[in-house]
Design a protein around this motif. Structure first.
Motif, PDB file in Angstrom:
ATOM      1  N   LYS A 245      19.763  28.673  -1.602  1.00  0.00           N
ATOM      2  CA  LYS A 245      19.252  26.975  -0.957  1.00  0.00           C
ATOM      3  C   LYS A 245      19.314  26.106  -0.563  1.00  0.00           C
ATOM      4  O   LYS A 245      18.925  24.808  -0.867  1.00  0.00           O
ATOM      5  CB  LYS A 245      18.619  26.387  -2.784  1.00  0.00           C
ATOM      6  CG  LYS A 245      18.466  27.378  -4.151  1.00  0.00           C
ATOM      7  CD  LYS A 245      17.991  26.930  -5.334  1.00  0.00           C
ATOM      8  CE  LYS A 245      17.395  28.121  -6.432  1.00  0.00           C
ATOM      9  NZ  LYS A 245      17.658  27.556  -7.716  1.00  0.00           N
TER      10      LYS A 245
ATOM     11  N   THR B 290      19.462  23.745   2.081  1.00  0.00           N
ATOM     12  CA  THR B 290      18.640  22.631   3.611  1.00  0.00           C
ATOM     13  C   THR B 290      19.196  22.390   4.756  1.00  0.00           C
ATOM     14  O   THR B 290      20.192  23.580   4.905  1.00  0.00           O
ATOM     15  CB  THR B 290      19.019  21.197   3.067  1.00  0.00           C
ATOM     16  OG1 THR B 290      20.717  21.139   3.088  1.00  0.00           O
ATOM     17  CG2 THR B 290      18.931  20.839   1.359  1.00  0.00           C
ATOM     18  N   ARG B 291      18.409  22.557   6.126  1.00  0.00           N
ATOM     19  CA  ARG B 291      19.022  22.204   6.642  1.00  0.00           C
ATOM     20  C   ARG B 291      20.203  21.835   7.389  1.00  0.00           C
ATOM     21  O   ARG B 291      20.756  22.379   7.939  1.00  0.00           O
ATOM     22  CB  ARG B 291      17.635  21.854   7.739  1.00  0.00           C
ATOM     23  CG  ARG B 291      17.757  22.172   9.249  1.00  0.00           C
ATOM     24  CD  ARG B 291      16.354  21.461  10.186  1.00  0.00           C
ATOM     25  NE  ARG B 291      16.791  21.622  11.447  1.00  0.00           N
ATOM     26  CZ  ARG B 291      15.463  22.476  11.986  1.00  0.00           C
ATOM     27  NH1 ARG B 291      15.540  23.056  12.106  1.00  0.00           N
ATOM     28  NH2 ARG B 291      16.152  22.032  14.128  1.00  0.00           N
TER      29      ARG B 291
ATOM     30  N   GLU C 142      16.578  30.739   7.396  1.00  0.00           N
ATOM     31  CA  GLU C 142      15.784  30.304   6.300  1.00  0.00           C
ATOM     32  C   GLU C 142      14.809  31.360   5.599  1.00  0.00           C
ATOM     33  O   GLU C 142      14.415  31.358   6.850  1.00  0.00           O
ATOM     34  CB  GLU C 142      15.575  29.051   6.017  1.00  0.00           C
ATOM     35  CG  GLU C 142      15.501  28.172   5.499  1.00  0.00           C
ATOM     36  CD  GLU C 142      15.353  26.589   5.822  1.00  0.00           C
ATOM     37  OE1 GLU C 142      14.681  26.049   4.494  1.00  0.00           O
ATOM     38  OE2 GLU C 142      15.404  26.247   7.284  1.00  0.00           O
TER      39      GLU C 142
END
Length: 202
Positions: A174, A176-177, A100
């Motif tokens: 894009k 997310t975690r 990330e």
């Protein structure tokens, strides 16, 4: 008298590395120039050369910083007394979380390593070798040692797992975690479930 190092030297260096990675990824390493890096960083070309004597040194520092930190992060995980399948899940999760915000560095690694002199390549490939060895050991443990009897198959499976990680980086920038953690479970389950079929294939 030796030149003193400014207190914010490391912070400025890291900023240059981050900007340079984005320029190299966008323009292509061969086409990118130190002038473009300086302009994107908002500093003079002379200031860039205060930190690096050329594009080669800059590229090496980007990749060395990225790969050494990634290698340290995943190989330092405490996997003791953990079932092999859980080890795989934990390592995959750590890779996806580490990726990330590192899209540019990750993108230029495939092109950049081969452009560097052999002595620099050796350093970078050592990090990659450590990570491949860790993954291979986990996959071999999941197979109860059977994959280790066929080194070519073990390498194919190992690199296929890394391929799934790279797919996610390329197509889900894009994420997310939670997305990354979910995909780590998907890869782990797919790999564990598929290994018997691979091992027993004629």
């Amino acid at each position: 008298m030796a030149r003193t190092i400014a207190k914010d030297h490391d912070q400025k260096r890291q900023s240059i590395l981050s900007v340079a990675a984005s320029v190299f990824a966008r323009e292509g390493i061969a086409r990118a120039s130190m002038n473009q890096v300086a302009k994107a960083a908002g500093i003079s070309k002379a200031n860039i050369y205060h930190y690096y004597d050329g594009k080669e040194a800059l590229l090496f520092d980007i990749l060395d910083t990225y790969l050494s930190e990634l290698n340290n992060r995943v190989t330092a995980l405490n996997l003791d007394d953990m079932p092999p399948a859980d080890r795989l899940h934990l390592v995959l999760r750590e890779y996806l979380l580490a990726y990330e915000g590192m899209d540019f560095e990750h993108k230029i690694q495939s092109e950049g390593v081969s452009l560097l002199p052999q002595n620099m390549q050796k350093v970078l490939k050592a990090y990659q070798k450590d990570m491949v060895a860790q993954m291979s050991a986990i996959l071999n443990a999941i197979s109860d040692g059977k994959l280790g009897d066929n080194q070519q198959l073990l390498r194919e499976v190992t690199m296929s797992v890394f391929g799934m990680l790279n797919w996610y980086y390329m197509w889900q920038p894009k994420a997310t975690r939670a997305d990354r953690e979910g995909y780590a479970r998907t890869i782990a389950r797919l790999t564990v479930a598929g290994l018997p079929g691979v091992q027993n294939a004629g």
